[in-house]
Design an enzyme around this catalytic site. Sequence first.
Site, PDB file in Angstrom:
ATOM      1  N   ALA A   1       0.849  -1.189   0.000  1.00 25.78           N
ATOM      2  CA  ALA A   1       0.000   0.000   0.000  1.00 25.78           C
ATOM      3  C   ALA A   1       0.887   1.242   0.000  1.00 25.78           C
ATOM      4  CB  ALA A   1      -0.896  -0.001   1.233  1.00 25.78           C
ATOM      5  N   GLY A   2       0.476   2.267  -0.721  1.00 24.70           N
ATOM      6  CA  GLY A   2       1.227   3.515  -0.753  1.00 24.70           C
ATOM      7  C   GLY A   2       2.127   3.652  -1.956  1.00 24.70           C
ATOM      8  N   CYS A   3       2.154   2.657  -2.818  1.00 21.84           N
ATOM      9  CA  CYS A   3       2.938   2.730  -4.055  1.00 21.84           C
ATOM     10  C   CYS A   3       1.998   3.065  -5.199  1.00 21.84           C
ATOM     11  CB  CYS A   3       3.635   1.398  -4.344  1.00 21.84           C
ATOM     12  SG  CYS A   3       4.937   0.989  -3.180  1.00 21.84           S
ATOM     13  N   GLN A   4       2.404   4.002  -6.032  1.00 21.17           N
ATOM     14  CA  GLN A   4       1.597   4.352  -7.191  1.00 21.17           C
ATOM     15  C   GLN A   4       1.570   3.187  -8.177  1.00 21.17           C
ATOM     16  OE1 GLN A   4       2.915   7.898  -9.172  1.00 21.17           O
ATOM     17  NE2 GLN A   4       0.972   8.164 -10.226  1.00 21.17           N
ATOM     18  N   SER A   5       2.693   2.524  -8.339  1.00 20.76           N
ATOM     19  CA  SER A   5       2.769   1.328  -9.177  1.00 20.76           C
ATOM     20  C   SER A   5       2.373   0.131  -8.326  1.00 20.76           C
ATOM     21  CB  SER A   5       4.204   1.120  -9.677  1.00 20.76           C
ATOM     22  OG  SER A   5       4.651   2.237 -10.389  1.00 20.76           O
TER      23      SER A   5
END
Length: 138
Positions: free
Chosen positions: A49-53
Amino acid sequence: MASLPDVNKLLRNFSRCQNWEERYLYMIELGARLPPLTDQQRQPEYLIAGCQSQVWILLTTNHQNRVEFIGDSDAAIVKGLVAIVFILFQDKTPQEILDLDVTEYFGKLSLEQHLTPSRTQGLHAMICAIRSRTSKMV
């Protein structure tokens, strides 16, 4: 597939790059060294969670209580960041991972100064997720 270098070789190779374009290409090369994940490993519980990819990271311990990493991303540079994180933490026990100050290494690599804010946020999300999952192994 070639194996990942140790942290000293990573730092040495990064310092040999002439500019950030070369460093990005090296990061992409490192990411390409990660083994592909199976469909079974690409499950929501392994997403960071928290990754754009999309980033998947799986952790296990071996018979010597060293953490082993498996991971992937749908973006080449981010997959390279996954590989760098794995290099920093490879061959360490859960407690050693929790105790390691990765900001020292990020400073030596000048990562945060040259990544977009979303990639920097994703990098920190990976570290937090690994530490959270590792704390359950201690």
